[in-house]
Design a protein around this motif. Sequence first.
Motif, PDB file in Angstrom:
ATOM      1  N   GLN A   1       0.824  -1.205   0.000  1.00 40.49           N
ATOM      2  CA  GLN A   1       0.000   0.000   0.000  1.00 40.49           C
ATOM      3  C   GLN A   1       0.859   1.255   0.000  1.00 40.49           C
ATOM      4  O   GLN A   1       0.625   2.200  -0.749  1.00 40.49           O
ATOM      5  CB  GLN A   1      -0.906  -0.010   1.238  1.00 40.49           C
ATOM      6  CG  GLN A   1      -1.737   1.241   1.437  1.00 40.49           C
ATOM      7  CD  GLN A   1      -2.781   1.414   0.373  1.00 40.49           C
ATOM      8  OE1 GLN A   1      -2.590   2.178  -0.573  1.00 40.49           O
ATOM      9  NE2 GLN A   1      -3.881   0.686   0.495  1.00 40.49           N
ATOM     10  N   ARG A   2       1.887   1.262   0.834  1.00 40.97           N
ATOM     11  CA  ARG A   2       2.729   2.446   0.963  1.00 40.97           C
ATOM     12  C   ARG A   2       3.600   2.691  -0.261  1.00 40.97           C
ATOM     13  O   ARG A   2       3.928   3.826  -0.589  1.00 40.97           O
ATOM     14  CB  ARG A   2       3.620   2.307   2.200  1.00 40.97           C
ATOM     15  CG  ARG A   2       2.843   2.456   3.500  1.00 40.97           C
ATOM     16  CD  ARG A   2       2.084   3.785   3.516  1.00 40.97           C
ATOM     17  NE  ARG A   2       1.316   3.973   4.712  1.00 40.97           N
ATOM     18  CZ  ARG A   2       1.825   4.357   5.873  1.00 40.97           C
ATOM     19  NH1 ARG A   2       3.113   4.564   5.988  1.00 40.97           N
ATOM     20  NH2 ARG A   2       1.046   4.513   6.910  1.00 40.97           N
ATOM     21  N   GLY A   3       4.007   1.621  -0.946  1.00 41.52           N
ATOM     22  CA  GLY A   3       4.886   1.792  -2.097  1.00 41.52           C
ATOM     23  C   GLY A   3       4.154   1.951  -3.414  1.00 41.52           C
ATOM     24  O   GLY A   3       4.759   2.323  -4.424  1.00 41.52           O
ATOM     25  N   GLY A   4       2.843   1.677  -3.421  1.00 41.90           N
ATOM     26  CA  GLY A   4       2.070   1.827  -4.644  1.00 41.90           C
ATOM     27  C   GLY A   4       2.533   0.934  -5.776  1.00 41.90           C
ATOM     28  O   GLY A   4       2.593   1.356  -6.928  1.00 41.90           O
TER      29      GLY A   4
ATOM     30  N   PHE B   1      10.662   4.583 -15.096  1.00 41.59           N
ATOM     31  CA  PHE B   1      10.716   3.128 -14.977  1.00 41.59           C
ATOM     32  C   PHE B   1      10.815   2.672 -13.513  1.00 41.59           C
ATOM     33  O   PHE B   1      11.037   1.500 -13.255  1.00 41.59           O
ATOM     34  CB  PHE B   1      11.915   2.586 -15.755  1.00 41.59           C
ATOM     35  CG  PHE B   1      11.751   2.652 -17.251  1.00 41.59           C
ATOM     36  CD1 PHE B   1      11.397   1.531 -17.974  1.00 41.59           C
ATOM     37  CD2 PHE B   1      11.945   3.846 -17.936  1.00 41.59           C
ATOM     38  CE1 PHE B   1      11.249   1.586 -19.354  1.00 41.59           C
ATOM     39  CE2 PHE B   1      11.805   3.918 -19.311  1.00 41.59           C
ATOM     40  CZ  PHE B   1      11.446   2.783 -20.025  1.00 41.59           C
ATOM     41  N   GLY B   2      10.660   3.601 -12.573  1.00 43.19           N
ATOM     42  CA  GLY B   2      10.900   3.284 -11.168  1.00 43.19           C
ATOM     43  C   GLY B   2      10.037   2.162 -10.625  1.00 43.19           C
ATOM     44  O   GLY B   2      10.531   1.249  -9.960  1.00 43.19           O
ATOM     45  N   ARG B   3       8.739   2.206 -10.889  1.00 42.83           N
ATOM     46  CA  ARG B   3       7.849   1.188 -10.331  1.00 42.83           C
ATOM     47  C   ARG B   3       8.097  -0.182 -10.966  1.00 42.83           C
ATOM     48  O   ARG B   3       8.053  -1.206 -10.280  1.00 42.83           O
ATOM     49  CB  ARG B   3       6.389   1.590 -10.532  1.00 42.83           C
ATOM     50  CG  ARG B   3       5.966   2.788  -9.713  1.00 42.83           C
ATOM     51  CD  ARG B   3       4.481   3.055  -9.846  1.00 42.83           C
ATOM     52  NE  ARG B   3       4.132   4.359  -9.329  1.00 42.83           N
ATOM     53  CZ  ARG B   3       3.891   4.609  -8.043  1.00 42.83           C
ATOM     54  NH1 ARG B   3       3.943   3.634  -7.162  1.00 42.83           N
ATOM     55  NH2 ARG B   3       3.591   5.824  -7.648  1.00 42.83           N
ATOM     56  N   LEU B   4       8.346  -0.204 -12.274  1.00 43.35           N
ATOM     57  CA  LEU B   4       8.606  -1.487 -12.931  1.00 43.35           C
ATOM     58  C   LEU B   4       9.901  -2.094 -12.409  1.00 43.35           C
ATOM     59  O   LEU B   4       9.972  -3.296 -12.131  1.00 43.35           O
ATOM     60  CB  LEU B   4       8.681  -1.299 -14.440  1.00 43.35           C
ATOM     61  CG  LEU B   4       8.916  -2.585 -15.250  1.00 43.35           C
ATOM     62  CD1 LEU B   4       7.790  -3.584 -15.015  1.00 43.35           C
ATOM     63  CD2 LEU B   4       9.044  -2.274 -16.735  1.00 43.35           C
ATOM     64  N   VAL B   5      10.924  -1.271 -12.258  1.00 44.04           N
ATOM     65  CA  VAL B   5      12.192  -1.756 -11.704  1.00 44.04           C
ATOM     66  C   VAL B   5      11.976  -2.263 -10.282  1.00 44.04           C
ATOM     67  O   VAL B   5      12.553  -3.280  -9.876  1.00 44.04           O
ATOM     68  CB  VAL B   5      13.254  -0.642 -11.741  1.00 44.04           C
ATOM     69  CG1 VAL B   5      14.505  -1.068 -10.976  1.00 44.04           C
ATOM     70  CG2 VAL B   5      13.613  -0.288 -13.174  1.00 44.04           C
ATOM     71  N   ALA B   6      11.119  -1.561  -9.514  1.00 47.42           N
ATOM     72  CA  ALA B   6      10.862  -1.983  -8.134  1.00 47.42           C
ATOM     73  C   ALA B   6      10.181  -3.352  -8.097  1.00 47.42           C
ATOM     74  O   ALA B   6      10.478  -4.175  -7.221  1.00 47.42           O
ATOM     75  CB  ALA B   6       9.991  -0.943  -7.427  1.00 47.42           C
ATOM     76  N   LEU B   7       9.268  -3.626  -9.033  1.00 44.43           N
ATOM     77  CA  LEU B   7       8.625  -4.935  -9.079  1.00 44.43           C
ATOM     78  C   LEU B   7       9.645  -6.040  -9.361  1.00 44.43           C
ATOM     79  O   LEU B   7       9.638  -7.091  -8.707  1.00 44.43           O
ATOM     80  CB  LEU B   7       7.541  -4.942 -10.159  1.00 44.43           C
ATOM     81  CG  LEU B   7       6.227  -4.242  -9.799  1.00 44.43           C
ATOM     82  CD1 LEU B   7       5.377  -4.020 -11.051  1.00 44.43           C
ATOM     83  CD2 LEU B   7       5.443  -5.065  -8.782  1.00 44.43           C
TER      84      LEU B   7
ATOM     85  N   TRP C   1       6.031   5.678   1.140  1.00 42.71           N
ATOM     86  CA  TRP C   1       7.366   5.156   0.872  1.00 42.71           C
ATOM     87  C   TRP C   1       7.628   5.192  -0.626  1.00 42.71           C
ATOM     88  O   TRP C   1       6.697   5.211  -1.440  1.00 42.71           O
ATOM     89  CB  TRP C   1       7.490   3.712   1.351  1.00 42.71           C
ATOM     90  CG  TRP C   1       7.252   3.515   2.807  1.00 42.71           C
ATOM     91  CD1 TRP C   1       7.091   4.473   3.767  1.00 42.71           C
ATOM     92  CD2 TRP C   1       7.123   2.259   3.481  1.00 42.71           C
ATOM     93  NE1 TRP C   1       6.877   3.900   4.992  1.00 42.71           N
ATOM     94  CE2 TRP C   1       6.892   2.554   4.840  1.00 42.71           C
ATOM     95  CE3 TRP C   1       7.182   0.943   3.070  1.00 42.71           C
ATOM     96  CZ2 TRP C   1       6.724   1.554   5.797  1.00 42.71           C
ATOM     97  CZ3 TRP C   1       7.021  -0.057   4.005  1.00 42.71           C
ATOM     98  CH2 TRP C   1       6.799   0.243   5.358  1.00 42.71           C
ATOM     99  N   SER C   2       8.893   5.149  -0.980  1.00 42.80           N
ATOM    100  CA  SER C   2       9.231   4.965  -2.386  1.00 42.80           C
ATOM    101  C   SER C   2       8.973   3.501  -2.754  1.00 42.80           C
ATOM    102  O   SER C   2       9.007   2.622  -1.883  1.00 42.80           O
ATOM    103  CB  SER C   2      10.699   5.310  -2.628  1.00 42.80           C
ATOM    104  OG  SER C   2      11.543   4.298  -2.107  1.00 42.80           O
ATOM    105  N   PRO C   3       8.707   3.223  -4.041  1.00 45.09           N
ATOM    106  CA  PRO C   3       8.512   1.817  -4.432  1.00 45.09           C
ATOM    107  C   PRO C   3       9.694   0.929  -4.064  1.00 45.09           C
ATOM    108  O   PRO C   3       9.516  -0.243  -3.715  1.00 45.09           O
ATOM    109  CB  PRO C   3       8.327   1.910  -5.950  1.00 45.09           C
ATOM    110  CG  PRO C   3       7.778   3.276  -6.179  1.00 45.09           C
ATOM    111  CD  PRO C   3       8.456   4.144  -5.157  1.00 45.09           C
TER     112      PRO C   3
END
Length: 319
Positions: free
Chosen positions: A21-24, A40-46, A178-180
């Motif tokens: 929830q916090r990282g979206g 590309f931040g969220r995709l890299v985080a996944l 939070w950041s992803p």
Amino acid sequence: MNAAAFALGLLAIGLLGFANQRGGLCTVQAIEDILRRRDFGRLVALIEAALWVAAGLVLLGAVGVRRVMPAAYEATLYTVMGGVLLGIGAVINGACAFGTIGRIGRGHWAYLTMPLGFFLGCLAMSQWFAPAQLAAHTMLTLVPAWVVIACVVLIAWRVFVHGRLLRRAGPRPWSRHWSPHAATVCIGLSFLLAFVVLGSWAYTDSIIGLARGTIGNVGTQLALIAAIFAGSLVGAWTSGDFRPVVPRARNIARCVFGGFLMGAGAFAIPGGSDGLVLVGMPMLWPYAWLGFATMCATVYVALRLGMRVGNAMSPDGET
């Protein structure tokens, strides 16, 4: 399993929902970020979440923690077909399996019907298709000692960096977003804790197992599903993002239909986005990486087409 271990597992799954929830983290949102902002931040985080879980599993194996590993499956055209259905369903639903957890936590009650559609999609696919398991062993059990040492260093460095950022955030870091990438650390550690006491677990895998009739204790699985959504709810509540939305019939239909396609696709791969990222991809199974890549490509194409249609229909767009 004793009560204390199960309670610890529930806590770990709840923390996973809180961190998500916090990282979206959401595949649909990650691809939207790429299309709209070249971010590309969220995709890299996944992908990073999968790699951190893999590193943690390497360390657990090195210290002698042995659990039953999830099954491997062959990468076939069904895997690609499943990734396409999973991607189309996620776009229709407006969120992937990760994103659905976050939407429910924020009070978007229409998304409560997505798991129902997901189950129906799995049930429909199970009538004519059954993925065959492979007698394969993950390469994580064969890594040399220097890889184990590297994993220790990398995990320690990541925890240190994000711990320092949380301290700088002030006296109440739990009430902030939070950041992803910070969320992936917490998700990885939470999953590993749950793995030690419960084994590998993802809520979409539980729904797939329920449709296949291979699930063990239904009550236990439902409790774990409730825990991940409860953790997401707490995450939204403490950050001020909990804003209940009364579901409309149109949104319910969209979530059920999107969930149906997601369930059919996840059954064919097999694995939903959460199961692929937290279970299949960390095990380095080719089918999981292929299924997730196909899903991402499908989401990209679907969103791109949607943006073009939207621009063409806008007052300033060409007809």
